[in-house]
Design an enzyme around this catalytic site. Sequence first.
Site, PDB file in Angstrom:
ATOM      1  N   TYR A   1      15.049 -32.072 -34.157  1.00 49.90           N
ATOM      2  CA  TYR A   1      14.547 -32.570 -32.877  1.00 49.90           C
ATOM      3  C   TYR A   1      13.703 -33.828 -33.059  1.00 49.90           C
ATOM      4  O   TYR A   1      13.755 -34.726 -32.219  1.00 49.90           O
ATOM      5  CB  TYR A   1      13.773 -31.473 -32.118  1.00 49.90           C
TER       6      TYR A   1
ATOM      7  N   GLN B   1      21.433 -32.715 -17.687  1.00 49.39           N
ATOM      8  CA  GLN B   1      21.276 -31.729 -18.756  1.00 49.39           C
ATOM      9  C   GLN B   1      20.653 -32.388 -19.972  1.00 49.39           C
ATOM     10  O   GLN B   1      20.354 -31.718 -20.956  1.00 49.39           O
ATOM     11  CB  GLN B   1      22.644 -31.144 -19.132  1.00 49.39           C
TER      12      GLN B   1
ATOM     13  N   HIS C   1      17.390 -29.106 -18.690  1.00 49.79           N
ATOM     14  CA  HIS C   1      17.227 -28.580 -20.044  1.00 49.79           C
ATOM     15  C   HIS C   1      15.985 -29.126 -20.745  1.00 49.79           C
ATOM     16  O   HIS C   1      15.904 -29.097 -21.966  1.00 49.79           O
ATOM     17  CB  HIS C   1      18.491 -28.845 -20.873  1.00 49.79           C
TER      18      HIS C   1
ATOM     19  N   PRO D   1      36.145 -39.373 -20.343  1.00 54.56           N
ATOM     20  CA  PRO D   1      37.365 -39.882 -20.989  1.00 54.56           C
ATOM     21  C   PRO D   1      38.338 -38.764 -21.356  1.00 54.56           C
ATOM     22  O   PRO D   1      39.507 -39.033 -21.635  1.00 54.56           O
ATOM     23  CB  PRO D   1      36.854 -40.594 -22.250  1.00 54.56           C
TER      24      PRO D   1
HETATM   25  C1  BJW Z   1      31.771 -38.984 -22.227  1.00 55.10           C
HETATM   26  C2  BJW Z   1      31.566 -40.149 -22.959  1.00 55.10           C
HETATM   27  C3  BJW Z   1      31.364 -41.341 -22.249  1.00 55.10           C
HETATM   28  C4  BJW Z   1      31.825 -38.496 -24.338  1.00 55.10           C
HETATM   29  N1  BJW Z   1      31.373 -41.325 -20.915  1.00 55.10           N
HETATM   30  N2  BJW Z   1      31.774 -38.993 -20.914  1.00 55.10           N
HETATM   31  C5  BJW Z   1      29.114 -16.572 -20.867  1.00 55.10           C
HETATM   32  C6  BJW Z   1      29.393 -17.055 -19.588  1.00 55.10           C
HETATM   33  C7  BJW Z   1      28.455 -17.762 -18.883  1.00 55.10           C
HETATM   34  C8  BJW Z   1      27.210 -18.028 -19.442  1.00 55.10           C
HETATM   35  C9  BJW Z   1      26.950 -17.557 -20.696  1.00 55.10           C
HETATM   36  C10 BJW Z   1      27.868 -16.832 -21.386  1.00 55.10           C
HETATM   37  N3  BJW Z   1      27.325 -16.502 -22.596  1.00 55.10           N
HETATM   38  C11 BJW Z   1      26.097 -17.024 -22.664  1.00 55.10           C
HETATM   39  C12 BJW Z   1      25.843 -17.658 -21.518  1.00 55.10           C
HETATM   40  C13 BJW Z   1      24.628 -18.366 -21.182  1.00 55.10           C
HETATM   41  C14 BJW Z   1      24.521 -19.698 -21.882  1.00 55.10           C
HETATM   42  C15 BJW Z   1      25.848 -20.450 -21.847  1.00 55.10           C
HETATM   43  O1  BJW Z   1      26.163 -21.157 -20.930  1.00 55.10           O
HETATM   44  N4  BJW Z   1      26.658 -20.340 -22.869  1.00 55.10           N
HETATM   45  C16 BJW Z   1      27.976 -20.978 -22.880  1.00 55.10           C
HETATM   46  C17 BJW Z   1      28.118 -21.769 -24.151  1.00 55.10           C
HETATM   47  C18 BJW Z   1      29.018 -19.934 -22.664  1.00 55.10           C
HETATM   48  N5  BJW Z   1      23.517 -20.426 -21.132  1.00 55.10           N
HETATM   49  C19 BJW Z   1      22.234 -20.269 -21.355  1.00 55.10           C
HETATM   50  O2  BJW Z   1      21.807 -19.533 -22.237  1.00 55.10           O
HETATM   51  C20 BJW Z   1      21.299 -21.017 -20.435  1.00 55.10           C
HETATM   52  N6  BJW Z   1      20.308 -20.130 -19.935  1.00 55.10           N
HETATM   53  C21 BJW Z   1      20.636 -19.104 -19.134  1.00 55.10           C
HETATM   54  O3  BJW Z   1      21.783 -18.881 -18.789  1.00 55.10           O
HETATM   55  O4  BJW Z   1      19.550 -18.355 -18.742  1.00 55.10           O
HETATM   56  C22 BJW Z   1      19.816 -17.085 -18.171  1.00 55.10           C
HETATM   57  C23 BJW Z   1      19.941 -16.116 -19.322  1.00 55.10           C
HETATM   58  C24 BJW Z   1      18.815 -15.713 -19.969  1.00 55.10           C
HETATM   59  C25 BJW Z   1      18.931 -14.799 -21.029  1.00 55.10           C
HETATM   60  C26 BJW Z   1      20.193 -14.375 -21.444  1.00 55.10           C
HETATM   61  C27 BJW Z   1      21.328 -14.847 -20.802  1.00 55.10           C
HETATM   62  C28 BJW Z   1      21.198 -15.722 -19.726  1.00 55.10           C
HETATM   63  C29 BJW Z   1      20.551 -22.089 -21.198  1.00 55.10           C
HETATM   64  C30 BJW Z   1      21.451 -23.180 -21.672  1.00 55.10           C
HETATM   65  C31 BJW Z   1      20.625 -24.185 -22.487  1.00 55.10           C
HETATM   66  C32 BJW Z   1      21.501 -25.255 -23.110  1.00 55.10           C
HETATM   67  N7  BJW Z   1      20.704 -25.985 -24.057  1.00 55.10           N
HETATM   68  C33 BJW Z   1      21.280 -27.158 -24.697  1.00 55.10           C
HETATM   69  C34 BJW Z   1      20.226 -27.738 -25.670  1.00 55.10           C
HETATM   70  C35 BJW Z   1      19.136 -28.480 -24.882  1.00 55.10           C
HETATM   71  C36 BJW Z   1      18.148 -29.134 -25.775  1.00 55.10           C
HETATM   72  C37 BJW Z   1      18.749 -30.212 -26.619  1.00 55.10           C
HETATM   73  O5  BJW Z   1      19.180 -31.267 -26.119  1.00 55.10           O
HETATM   74  O6  BJW Z   1      18.814 -30.006 -27.843  1.00 55.10           O
HETATM   75  O7  BJW Z   1      21.651 -28.124 -23.732  1.00 55.10           O
HETATM   76  S1  BJW Z   1      22.814 -26.818 -25.558  1.00 55.10           S
HETATM   77  C38 BJW Z   1      23.567 -28.355 -25.146  1.00 55.10           C
HETATM   78  O8  BJW Z   1      24.679 -28.159 -24.253  1.00 55.10           O
HETATM   79  C39 BJW Z   1      22.531 -29.119 -24.327  1.00 55.10           C
HETATM   80  C40 BJW Z   1      23.364 -29.781 -23.293  1.00 55.10           C
HETATM   81  O9  BJW Z   1      22.551 -30.158 -22.202  1.00 55.10           O
HETATM   82  C41 BJW Z   1      24.364 -28.723 -22.975  1.00 55.10           C
HETATM   83  C42 BJW Z   1      25.603 -29.240 -22.301  1.00 55.10           C
HETATM   84  O10 BJW Z   1      26.307 -30.111 -23.120  1.00 55.10           O
HETATM   85  P1  BJW Z   1      26.987 -31.413 -22.493  1.00 55.10           P
HETATM   86  O11 BJW Z   1      25.945 -32.287 -21.941  1.00 55.10           O
HETATM   87  O12 BJW Z   1      28.081 -31.004 -21.591  1.00 55.10           O
HETATM   88  O13 BJW Z   1      27.534 -32.143 -23.808  1.00 55.10           O
HETATM   89  P2  BJW Z   1      28.922 -31.913 -24.597  1.00 55.10           P
HETATM   90  O14 BJW Z   1      28.747 -32.510 -25.940  1.00 55.10           O
HETATM   91  O15 BJW Z   1      29.353 -30.510 -24.534  1.00 55.10           O
HETATM   92  O16 BJW Z   1      30.000 -32.757 -23.780  1.00 55.10           O
HETATM   93  C43 BJW Z   1      29.950 -34.163 -23.749  1.00 55.10           C
HETATM   94  C44 BJW Z   1      31.040 -34.641 -22.809  1.00 55.10           C
HETATM   95  O17 BJW Z   1      30.911 -36.035 -22.677  1.00 55.10           O
HETATM   96  C45 BJW Z   1      32.467 -34.380 -23.318  1.00 55.10           C
HETATM   97  O18 BJW Z   1      33.244 -33.809 -22.262  1.00 55.10           O
HETATM   98  C46 BJW Z   1      32.994 -35.782 -23.652  1.00 55.10           C
HETATM   99  O19 BJW Z   1      34.389 -35.923 -23.414  1.00 55.10           O
HETATM  100  C47 BJW Z   1      32.196 -36.629 -22.710  1.00 55.10           C
HETATM  101  N8  BJW Z   1      31.999 -38.025 -23.128  1.00 55.10           N
HETATM  102  N9  BJW Z   1      31.686 -39.893 -24.296  1.00 55.10           N
HETATM  103  C48 BJW Z   1      31.630 -40.188 -20.271  1.00 55.10           C
HETATM  104  N10 BJW Z   1      31.191 -42.566 -22.900  1.00 55.10           N
END
Ligand code: BJW
Length: 263
Positions: free
Chosen positions: A66, A104, A122, A225
């Site tokens: 971090y 996010q 987040h 993309p």
């Molecule tokens: C471009 C580009 C360009 C590239 N132009 N585009 C099953 C079903 C549903 C939910 C769950 C489940 N099992 C577990 C869960 C809950 C879990 C979850 O969702 N898990 C899934 C993986 C299934 N969620 C949680 O735990 C959340 N809390 C919650 O639900 O609380 C209630 C609860 C409590 C107790 C128990 C259970 C539930 C919290 C989620 C926290 C996520 N944290 C992170 C880290 C944040 C800190 C940090 O930055 O380090 O957040 S993880 C990471 O993923 C970060 C991001 O914000 C998040 C999303 O990622 P993002 O932004 O989409 O990035 P990428 O890399 O995935 O995608 C990038 C995209 O950009 C791609 O599509 C590229 O193509 C594109 N791209 N260049 C435009 N130039």
Amino acid sequence: MHGPDLVRALQQAERVVVLTGAGASAESGIPTFRDALTGLWSRFDPARLATEEAFREDPELVWGWYEWRRVLMGRCAPNAGHAAIARMQQAVRERGGALDVVTQNVDDLHERAGTRGVIHLHGDIGSSRCADCGARRPPGDPHGEVPEGGRRAVPPRCPACGGPLRPEVVWFGEELPAAAWSRAATAARAADVLLSVGTSSTVYPAASLPRFALESGARVVQVNPHPTGLEAIADDDLRGRAGSVLPALADAAFGPSGADFQR
Ligand code: BJW
Ligand code: ZN
């Protein structure tokens, strides 16, 4: 690239929501989570570092990661996509509407591009709190040593209880900040148009927001993309980078601007 009806929808919308993910900051030089990774941290799965268990097991690895990202983000500048979003917000506001940015991302590039009232789902990588007693470290308080190039770093100790400091971000299994989530969900349900920009739409509950908007009759637009699955239900699938697609969309809807890099 985008039809005249989308341009018209944006021009007429009273309420616009822009949901952003890591892809929105990619062109600023900040690595995404799920795209192929390069560099020192490539042997780690970023999503696996983003848990309380990872921090408890190896605080120096997680704090170092971090700190490396915090320093990197501080050195990066907003890109043309951030600037276009700020410009669209200003244009929508000028005619009495609202454009809410729900991110996010834990960087502050939307703010630095001039967007107001950004909703951070987040957290914020610039702040930290005690992992044991929750005491917040005052913002601006200097952090520990910066791991040059990305090394382990010992998290500073809490002045109140001696526990390790952790970044003020939301890890898997943790609740989102309630006020931010409530504002985001309300905005998505009230939206006329929702743009989903640079997110893989895999992490919940953020990934539900486009569905909330669709259920309320909004037009949902994906800017990415690559396919994510959202395009199956979205009204528009704008395949391309945020830094190219968004300025073109902003120009078409609100008139050209050469000022995107001058904010
Ligand atoms: C471009 C580009 C360009 C590239 N132009 N585009 C099953 C079903 C549903 C939910 C769950 C489940 N099992 C577990 C869960 C809950 C879990 C979850 O969702 N898990 C899934 C993986 C299934 N969620 C949680 O735990 C959340 N809390 C919650 O639900 O609380 C209630 C609860 C409590 C107790 C128990 C259970 C539930 C919290 C989620 C926290 C996520 N944290 C992170 C880290 C944040 C800190 C940090 O930055 O380090 O957040 S993880 C990471 O993923 C970060 C991001 O914000 C998040 C999303 O990622 P993002 O932004 O989409 O990035 P990428 O890399 O995935 O995608 C990038 C995209 O950009 C791609 O599509 C590229 O193509 C594109 N791209 N260049 C435009 N130039
Ligand atoms: Zn403490």
